[in-house]
Design a protein around this motif. Structure first.
Motif, mmCIF file in Angstrom:
data_model
loop_
_atom_site.group_PDB
_atom_site.id
_atom_site.type_symbol
_atom_site.label_atom_id
_atom_site.label_comp_id
_atom_site.label_asym_id
_atom_site.label_seq_id
_atom_site.Cartn_x
_atom_site.Cartn_y
_atom_site.Cartn_z
ATOM 1 N N ASP A 12 2.639 -58.853 -14.955
ATOM 2 C CA ASP A 12 3.936 -58.214 -15.138
ATOM 3 C C ASP A 12 3.956 -56.843 -14.447
ATOM 4 N N ALA A 13 5.039 -56.546 -13.743
ATOM 5 C CA ALA A 13 5.124 -55.286 -12.999
ATOM 6 C C ALA A 13 5.042 -54.072 -13.907
ATOM 7 N N GLN A 14 5.423 -54.218 -15.171
ATOM 8 C CA GLN A 14 5.441 -53.064 -16.073
ATOM 9 C C GLN A 14 4.146 -52.894 -16.862
ATOM 10 N N THR A 15 3.164 -53.697 -16.542
ATOM 11 C CA THR A 15 1.862 -53.559 -17.178
ATOM 12 C C THR A 15 0.984 -52.659 -16.311
ATOM 13 N N ILE A 16 0.364 -51.665 -16.940
ATOM 14 C CA ILE A 16 -0.404 -50.674 -16.188
ATOM 15 C C ILE A 16 -1.743 -51.230 -15.722
ATOM 16 N N ALA A 17 -2.399 -51.973 -16.600
ATOM 17 C CA ALA A 17 -3.736 -52.480 -16.278
ATOM 18 C C ALA A 17 -4.020 -53.694 -17.148
ATOM 19 N N VAL A 18 -4.934 -54.509 -16.701
ATOM 20 C CA VAL A 18 -5.308 -55.713 -17.447
ATOM 21 C C VAL A 18 -6.823 -55.846 -17.441
ATOM 22 N N THR A 19 -7.379 -56.174 -18.596
ATOM 23 C CA THR A 19 -8.802 -56.488 -18.690
ATOM 24 C C THR A 19 -8.942 -57.979 -18.928
ATOM 25 N N LEU A 20 -9.638 -58.639 -18.041
ATOM 26 C CA LEU A 20 -9.813 -60.082 -18.114
ATOM 27 C C LEU A 20 -11.225 -60.363 -18.623
ATOM 28 N N THR A 53 -14.067 -63.010 -20.172
ATOM 29 C CA THR A 53 -14.481 -64.401 -20.288
ATOM 30 C C THR A 53 -15.561 -64.500 -21.348
ATOM 31 N N TYR A 54 -15.381 -65.415 -22.284
ATOM 32 C CA TYR A 54 -16.290 -65.491 -23.420
ATOM 33 C C TYR A 54 -16.451 -66.934 -23.856
ATOM 34 N N ASP A 55 -17.478 -67.168 -24.651
ATOM 35 C CA ASP A 55 -17.696 -68.499 -25.185
ATOM 36 C C ASP A 55 -16.810 -68.709 -26.408
ATOM 37 N N GLN A 56 -16.074 -69.783 -26.397
ATOM 38 C CA GLN A 56 -15.088 -70.013 -27.463
ATOM 39 C C GLN A 56 -15.725 -70.236 -28.827
ATOM 40 N N LYS A 57 -16.945 -70.701 -28.873
ATOM 41 C CA LYS A 57 -17.579 -70.953 -30.176
ATOM 42 C C LYS A 57 -18.271 -69.715 -30.715
ATOM 43 N N SER A 58 -19.057 -69.090 -29.873
ATOM 44 C CA SER A 58 -19.883 -67.977 -30.361
ATOM 45 C C SER A 58 -19.179 -66.634 -30.276
ATOM 46 N N GLY A 59 -18.173 -66.531 -29.435
ATOM 47 C CA GLY A 59 -17.512 -65.253 -29.206
ATOM 48 C C GLY A 59 -18.271 -64.343 -28.249
ATOM 49 N N ILE A 60 -19.388 -64.813 -27.744
ATOM 50 C CA ILE A 60 -20.196 -63.973 -26.846
ATOM 51 C C ILE A 60 -19.496 -63.808 -25.497
ATOM 52 N N ILE A 61 -19.410 -62.565 -25.066
ATOM 53 C CA ILE A 61 -18.723 -62.238 -23.809
ATOM 54 C C ILE A 61 -19.689 -62.422 -22.637
ATOM 55 N N TYR A 62 -19.164 -63.048 -21.583
ATOM 56 C CA TYR A 62 -19.959 -63.277 -20.371
ATOM 57 C C TYR A 62 -19.584 -62.328 -19.243
ATOM 58 N N ASP A 63 -18.338 -61.950 -19.224
ATOM 59 C CA ASP A 63 -17.861 -61.195 -18.059
ATOM 60 C C ASP A 63 -16.570 -60.490 -18.446
ATOM 61 N N SER A 64 -16.377 -59.291 -17.898
ATOM 62 C CA SER A 64 -15.121 -58.596 -18.142
ATOM 63 C C SER A 64 -14.769 -57.759 -16.911
ATOM 64 N N ASP A 65 -13.557 -57.903 -16.459
ATOM 65 C CA ASP A 65 -13.099 -57.227 -15.245
ATOM 66 C C ASP A 65 -11.791 -56.492 -15.531
ATOM 67 N N ILE A 66 -11.620 -55.365 -14.886
ATOM 68 C CA ILE A 66 -10.428 -54.543 -15.123
ATOM 69 C C ILE A 66 -9.657 -54.362 -13.822
ATOM 70 N N GLU A 67 -8.368 -54.689 -13.866
ATOM 71 C CA GLU A 67 -7.475 -54.497 -12.709
ATOM 72 C C GLU A 67 -6.424 -53.465 -13.075
ATOM 73 N N LEU A 68 -6.122 -52.577 -12.126
ATOM 74 C CA LEU A 68 -5.076 -51.578 -12.341
ATOM 75 C C LEU A 68 -3.930 -51.817 -11.364
ATOM 76 N N ASN A 69 -2.728 -51.559 -11.840
ATOM 77 C CA ASN A 69 -1.500 -51.914 -11.130
ATOM 78 C C ASN A 69 -0.984 -50.748 -10.282
ATOM 79 N N SER A 70 -1.495 -50.633 -9.053
ATOM 80 C CA SER A 70 -1.032 -49.548 -8.171
ATOM 81 C C SER A 70 0.353 -49.749 -7.577
ATOM 82 N N PRO A 71 0.803 -50.978 -7.333
ATOM 83 C CA PRO A 71 2.161 -51.106 -6.783
ATOM 84 C C PRO A 71 3.227 -50.492 -7.691
#
Ligand SMILES: [Zn+2]
Length: 290
Positions: free
Chosen positions: A132-140, A142-160
Protein backbone atom coordinates in the motif's frame (compact mmCIF):
# COMPACT_ATOMS: atom_id res chain seq x y z
CA UNK A 1 -1.65 -8.27 6.14
CA UNK A 2 -2.07 -4.88 7.68
CA UNK A 3 -2.76 -5.19 11.36
CA UNK A 4 -5.39 -2.51 11.56
CA UNK A 5 -6.90 -1.69 14.89
CA UNK A 6 -9.48 -4.47 14.95
CA UNK A 7 -9.60 -5.55 18.56
CA UNK A 8 -6.09 -4.30 19.06
CA UNK A 9 -4.63 -4.68 22.53
CA UNK A 10 -3.45 -1.92 24.82
CA UNK A 11 -1.14 -4.18 26.84
CA UNK A 12 2.43 -2.90 27.44
CA UNK A 13 3.54 -5.36 24.77
CA UNK A 14 1.90 -7.89 22.49
CA UNK A 15 3.77 -10.82 21.03
CA UNK A 16 3.24 -11.79 17.40
CA UNK A 17 1.40 -15.05 16.85
CA UNK A 18 1.35 -17.73 14.18
CA UNK A 19 -2.15 -16.48 13.37
CA UNK A 20 -2.01 -12.74 13.91
CA UNK A 21 -3.98 -11.73 17.00
CA UNK A 22 -5.07 -15.32 17.83
CA UNK A 23 -3.77 -16.05 21.32
CA UNK A 24 -4.57 -19.75 20.99
CA UNK A 25 -1.71 -20.03 18.49
CA UNK A 26 2.00 -20.06 19.20
CA UNK A 27 4.11 -16.92 19.58
CA UNK A 28 6.85 -16.10 17.10
CA UNK A 29 10.42 -16.05 18.38
CA UNK A 30 14.03 -16.53 17.38
CA UNK A 31 16.06 -19.35 18.85
CA UNK A 32 19.43 -18.62 17.22
CA UNK A 33 21.72 -16.93 19.77
CA UNK A 34 23.30 -14.69 17.16
CA UNK A 35 21.44 -12.93 14.36
CA UNK A 36 23.10 -11.08 11.55
CA UNK A 37 21.32 -8.36 9.64
CA UNK A 38 22.44 -6.67 6.45
CA UNK A 39 21.83 -3.40 4.69
CA UNK A 40 21.49 -3.15 0.95
CA UNK A 41 24.38 -1.20 -0.57
CA UNK A 42 21.85 1.02 -2.35
CA UNK A 43 20.64 2.77 0.79
CA UNK A 44 18.26 5.67 0.16
CA UNK A 45 20.07 8.04 -2.23
CA UNK A 46 17.79 11.00 -1.41
CA UNK A 47 18.69 11.08 2.27
CA UNK A 48 20.72 14.04 3.48
CA UNK A 49 23.48 14.11 4.56
CA UNK A 50 24.36 11.40 2.03
CA UNK A 51 24.76 8.03 3.67
CA UNK A 52 23.26 9.06 6.98
CA UNK A 53 20.47 6.51 6.51
CA UNK A 54 22.95 3.67 7.05
CA UNK A 55 23.93 5.10 10.44
CA UNK A 56 20.29 5.67 11.39
CA UNK A 57 19.45 2.03 10.63
CA UNK A 58 22.47 0.95 12.69
CA UNK A 59 21.41 3.09 15.65
CA UNK A 60 17.97 1.48 15.49
CA UNK A 61 19.41 -2.02 15.85
CA UNK A 62 21.79 -0.80 18.55
CA UNK A 63 18.84 0.40 20.61
CA UNK A 64 17.48 -3.15 20.71
CA UNK A 65 20.91 -4.73 21.05
CA UNK A 66 21.60 -2.68 24.18
CA UNK A 67 18.49 -4.19 25.79
CA UNK A 68 19.34 -7.71 24.63
CA UNK A 69 22.85 -7.31 26.04
CA UNK A 70 21.39 -6.38 29.42
CA UNK A 71 18.68 -8.98 29.93
CA UNK A 72 18.25 -10.99 26.70
CA UNK A 73 19.73 -14.04 25.02
CA UNK A 74 20.15 -12.82 21.43
CA UNK A 75 22.81 -10.77 19.84
CA UNK A 76 22.00 -8.67 16.79
CA UNK A 77 25.05 -8.11 14.65
CA UNK A 78 25.48 -6.09 11.50
CA UNK A 79 26.83 -8.00 8.52
CA UNK A 80 28.48 -6.24 5.61
CA UNK A 81 26.48 -4.31 3.04
CA UNK A 82 25.13 -6.58 0.34
CA UNK A 83 23.80 -6.35 -3.21
CA UNK A 84 20.71 -8.50 -2.42
CA UNK A 85 17.41 -6.85 -3.31
CA UNK A 86 15.12 -9.79 -2.53
CA UNK A 87 12.99 -10.14 0.57
CA UNK A 88 11.36 -13.30 1.88
CA UNK A 89 12.59 -16.80 2.52
CA UNK A 90 13.72 -19.25 -0.09
CA UNK A 91 14.23 -22.88 0.89
CA UNK A 92 17.90 -23.59 0.34
CA UNK A 93 18.63 -19.91 -0.32
CA UNK A 94 20.99 -17.53 1.42
CA UNK A 95 18.22 -15.87 3.41
CA UNK A 96 19.97 -12.91 4.90
CA UNK A 97 17.96 -10.68 7.20
CA UNK A 98 17.89 -7.70 4.91
CA UNK A 99 17.04 -4.00 5.26
CA UNK A 100 16.36 -2.12 2.06
CA UNK A 101 14.68 1.01 0.77
CA UNK A 102 12.48 0.42 -2.27
CA UNK A 103 13.02 3.41 -4.55
CA UNK A 104 10.12 3.09 -6.97
CA UNK A 105 6.54 1.93 -6.91
CA UNK A 106 5.61 -1.35 -8.58
CA UNK A 107 2.59 0.38 -10.09
CA UNK A 108 5.06 2.46 -12.12
CA UNK A 109 7.33 -0.33 -13.32
CA UNK A 110 5.49 -3.67 -13.39
CA UNK A 111 3.03 -4.08 -16.29
CA UNK A 112 -0.49 -4.82 -15.07
CA UNK A 113 -0.45 -8.00 -17.16
CA UNK A 114 2.57 -9.38 -15.30
CA UNK A 115 1.72 -12.55 -13.34
CA UNK A 116 3.80 -11.16 -10.45
CA UNK A 117 0.69 -9.26 -9.35
CA UNK A 118 -1.07 -12.56 -8.77
CA UNK A 119 1.51 -14.18 -6.55
CA UNK A 120 2.83 -11.06 -4.83
CA UNK A 121 6.28 -11.33 -6.40
CA UNK A 122 6.48 -7.96 -8.20
CA UNK A 123 8.55 -6.38 -5.40
CA UNK A 124 11.48 -8.72 -5.88
CA UNK A 125 11.02 -9.12 -9.65
CA UNK A 126 11.11 -5.37 -10.33
CA UNK A 127 12.86 -4.16 -7.18
CA UNK A 128 9.87 -1.99 -6.29
CA UNK A 129 7.46 -1.15 -3.46
CA UNK A 130 4.52 -3.53 -3.86
CA UNK A 131 2.56 -2.67 -0.71
CA UNK A 132 0.00 0.00 0.00
CA UNK A 133 1.33 3.45 -0.93
CA UNK A 134 0.42 4.82 2.50
CA UNK A 135 2.41 2.23 4.40
CA UNK A 136 5.79 3.52 5.55
CA UNK A 137 7.59 0.20 5.95
CA UNK A 138 6.92 -3.51 6.07
CA UNK A 139 8.66 -6.31 7.94
CA UNK A 140 8.30 -9.67 6.24
CA UNK A 141 8.85 -12.52 8.69
CA UNK A 142 9.07 -16.17 7.76
CA UNK A 143 8.44 -18.67 10.52
CA UNK A 144 7.43 -22.23 11.18
CA UNK A 145 3.68 -22.48 11.58
CA UNK A 146 3.85 -25.15 14.28
CA UNK A 147 6.71 -24.04 16.48
CA UNK A 148 6.55 -20.30 15.89
CA UNK A 149 10.31 -20.27 15.35
CA UNK A 150 11.40 -17.45 13.05
CA UNK A 151 13.67 -18.29 10.12
CA UNK A 152 14.06 -14.99 8.38
CA UNK A 153 12.94 -11.39 8.66
CA UNK A 154 13.40 -8.60 6.14
CA UNK A 155 12.48 -4.92 6.31
CA UNK A 156 11.45 -2.78 3.33
CA UNK A 157 10.96 0.98 3.48
CA UNK A 158 8.69 2.91 1.13
CA UNK A 159 10.77 5.67 -0.49
CA UNK A 160 8.40 6.44 -3.39
CA UNK A 161 5.80 7.74 -0.92
CA UNK A 162 7.82 9.08 1.99
CA UNK A 163 10.64 11.53 2.49
CA UNK A 164 12.98 9.79 4.88
CA UNK A 165 15.09 12.00 7.11
CA UNK A 166 17.75 11.48 9.75
CA UNK A 167 17.98 14.96 11.29
CA UNK A 168 16.44 16.38 14.44
CA UNK A 169 14.19 19.40 14.55
CA UNK A 170 10.78 20.61 13.51
CA UNK A 171 8.55 19.12 10.86
CA UNK A 172 10.04 19.57 7.38
CA UNK A 173 8.38 21.93 4.92
CA UNK A 174 7.56 20.29 1.57
CA UNK A 175 10.60 19.14 -0.44
CA UNK A 176 13.04 19.85 2.39
CA UNK A 177 14.82 16.92 4.01
CA UNK A 178 17.75 18.33 5.95
CA UNK A 179 17.77 19.82 9.46
CA UNK A 180 14.12 18.87 9.98
CA UNK A 181 12.03 15.74 10.44
CA UNK A 182 9.72 14.20 7.88
CA UNK A 183 9.63 10.39 8.17
CA UNK A 184 12.49 9.63 10.52
CA UNK A 185 14.55 6.57 9.58
CA UNK A 186 15.44 5.63 13.16
CA UNK A 187 11.85 6.13 14.35
CA UNK A 188 10.60 3.84 11.57
CA UNK A 189 13.32 1.22 11.91
CA UNK A 190 13.13 0.92 15.71
CA UNK A 191 9.45 0.04 15.29
CA UNK A 192 10.10 -2.41 12.45
CA UNK A 193 12.85 -4.16 14.40
CA UNK A 194 10.25 -4.69 17.11
CA UNK A 195 8.34 -6.77 14.55
CA UNK A 196 11.61 -8.40 13.51
CA UNK A 197 12.15 -9.75 17.04
CA UNK A 198 8.52 -10.86 17.47
CA UNK A 199 6.40 -7.93 18.63
CA UNK A 200 2.94 -7.10 17.35
CA UNK A 201 1.28 -3.70 17.57
CA UNK A 202 -0.15 -2.34 20.79
CA UNK A 203 -2.11 0.82 21.52
CA UNK A 204 -0.31 1.18 24.87
CA UNK A 205 0.47 4.87 25.33
CA UNK A 206 4.01 5.74 24.32
CA UNK A 207 4.89 2.31 22.93
CA UNK A 208 7.42 1.96 20.13
CA UNK A 209 4.91 -0.57 18.78
CA UNK A 210 2.02 1.86 18.31
CA UNK A 211 0.88 1.22 14.74
CA UNK A 212 0.88 4.83 13.59
CA UNK A 213 3.66 7.30 12.99
CA UNK A 214 2.76 10.87 12.02
CA UNK A 215 5.26 12.93 10.01
CA UNK A 216 7.81 14.59 12.29
CA UNK A 217 7.70 11.86 14.91
CA UNK A 218 10.95 10.76 16.58
CA UNK A 219 9.67 9.36 19.88
CA UNK A 220 9.82 5.76 18.66
CA UNK A 221 13.61 6.06 18.42
CA UNK A 222 13.60 5.32 22.16
CA UNK A 223 12.37 1.87 23.09
CA UNK A 224 9.64 2.05 25.73
CA UNK A 225 9.52 0.09 28.98
CA UNK A 226 6.88 -2.36 27.75
CA UNK A 227 8.93 -3.35 24.72
CA UNK A 228 11.99 -3.54 26.99
CA UNK A 229 10.10 -5.98 29.24
CA UNK A 230 9.25 -8.09 26.18
CA UNK A 231 12.96 -8.68 25.55
CA UNK A 232 13.71 -9.63 29.17
CA UNK A 233 10.70 -11.93 29.45
CA UNK A 234 10.62 -13.59 26.03
CA UNK A 235 14.38 -13.87 25.52
CA UNK A 236 15.62 -14.25 29.11
CA UNK A 237 19.36 -14.05 29.59
CA UNK A 238 20.95 -17.45 30.11
CA UNK A 239 17.74 -19.28 29.20
CA UNK A 240 15.95 -20.50 26.10
CA UNK A 241 13.68 -18.15 24.19
CA UNK A 242 10.17 -18.48 25.54
CA UNK A 243 7.28 -19.90 23.57
CA UNK A 244 3.71 -19.07 24.60
CA UNK A 245 2.13 -22.50 24.31
CA UNK A 246 4.04 -25.32 25.94
CA UNK A 247 4.60 -28.43 23.80
CA UNK A 248 2.36 -31.30 24.90
CA UNK A 249 2.83 -35.05 24.77
CA UNK A 250 0.68 -35.17 21.64
CA UNK A 251 2.68 -37.36 19.24
CA UNK A 252 1.41 -35.42 16.26
CA UNK A 253 2.79 -32.19 17.60
CA UNK A 254 6.16 -33.80 18.12
CA UNK A 255 6.25 -35.07 14.59
CA UNK A 256 5.31 -31.74 13.14
CA UNK A 257 8.08 -30.06 15.07
CA UNK A 258 10.55 -32.42 13.47
CA UNK A 259 9.24 -31.60 10.02
CA UNK A 260 9.90 -27.97 10.82
CA UNK A 261 13.50 -28.81 11.57
CA UNK A 262 13.88 -30.22 8.06
CA UNK A 263 13.10 -26.93 6.37
CA UNK A 264 16.36 -26.51 4.56
CA UNK A 265 16.03 -29.84 2.81
CA UNK A 266 13.07 -28.45 0.93
CA UNK A 267 10.31 -30.89 1.88
CA UNK A 268 7.04 -29.91 0.28
CA UNK A 269 5.21 -30.57 3.52
CA UNK A 270 6.88 -27.57 5.05
CA UNK A 271 5.64 -24.26 3.87
CA UNK A 272 6.57 -21.22 5.88
CA UNK A 273 3.88 -18.73 6.61
CA UNK A 274 4.47 -15.13 5.75
CA UNK A 275 3.55 -12.27 7.96
CA UNK A 276 3.68 -8.71 6.81
CA UNK A 277 3.72 -6.00 9.41
CA UNK A 278 3.06 -2.47 8.51
CA UNK A 279 3.76 0.81 10.18
CA UNK A 280 0.81 2.92 9.24
CA UNK A 281 0.49 6.60 8.71
CA UNK A 282 -2.02 8.55 10.75
CA UNK A 283 -3.81 9.63 7.61
CA UNK A 284 -4.62 6.06 6.62
CA UNK A 285 -8.32 5.44 7.21
CA UNK A 286 -8.53 7.48 10.38
CA UNK A 287 -8.27 10.68 8.39
CA UNK A 288 -6.36 12.56 11.05
CA UNK A 289 -4.12 14.10 8.39
CA UNK A 290 -4.89 15.37 4.96
ZN1 LIG B 1 4.13 -2.00 12.69
Amino acid sequence: MLALSLGQSSAPYVRSRVEAGDTTTQCLFWTAPKLSWYQSTVGNPDTKPAGSEFDAVRRSFQGWQTIFAGCGNLSLEEGGRVDDRSVGYEVGGQNRNLVLFRLRSCADVAPSSDPCWGDDSCGNAYDCWSNDAQTIAVTLTTYDQKSGIIYDSDIELNSPSFTFTTSDGALCPPRVNLNCVSTDVQNTMTHEIGHFVGLDHTNFTGSTMNPRAPPGETTKRSIDSGSHAFVCESYPKGQASQSCIQPTADPNLGRKAQVAGCASTGAEAWLPALAGWALLLVRRRKGARA
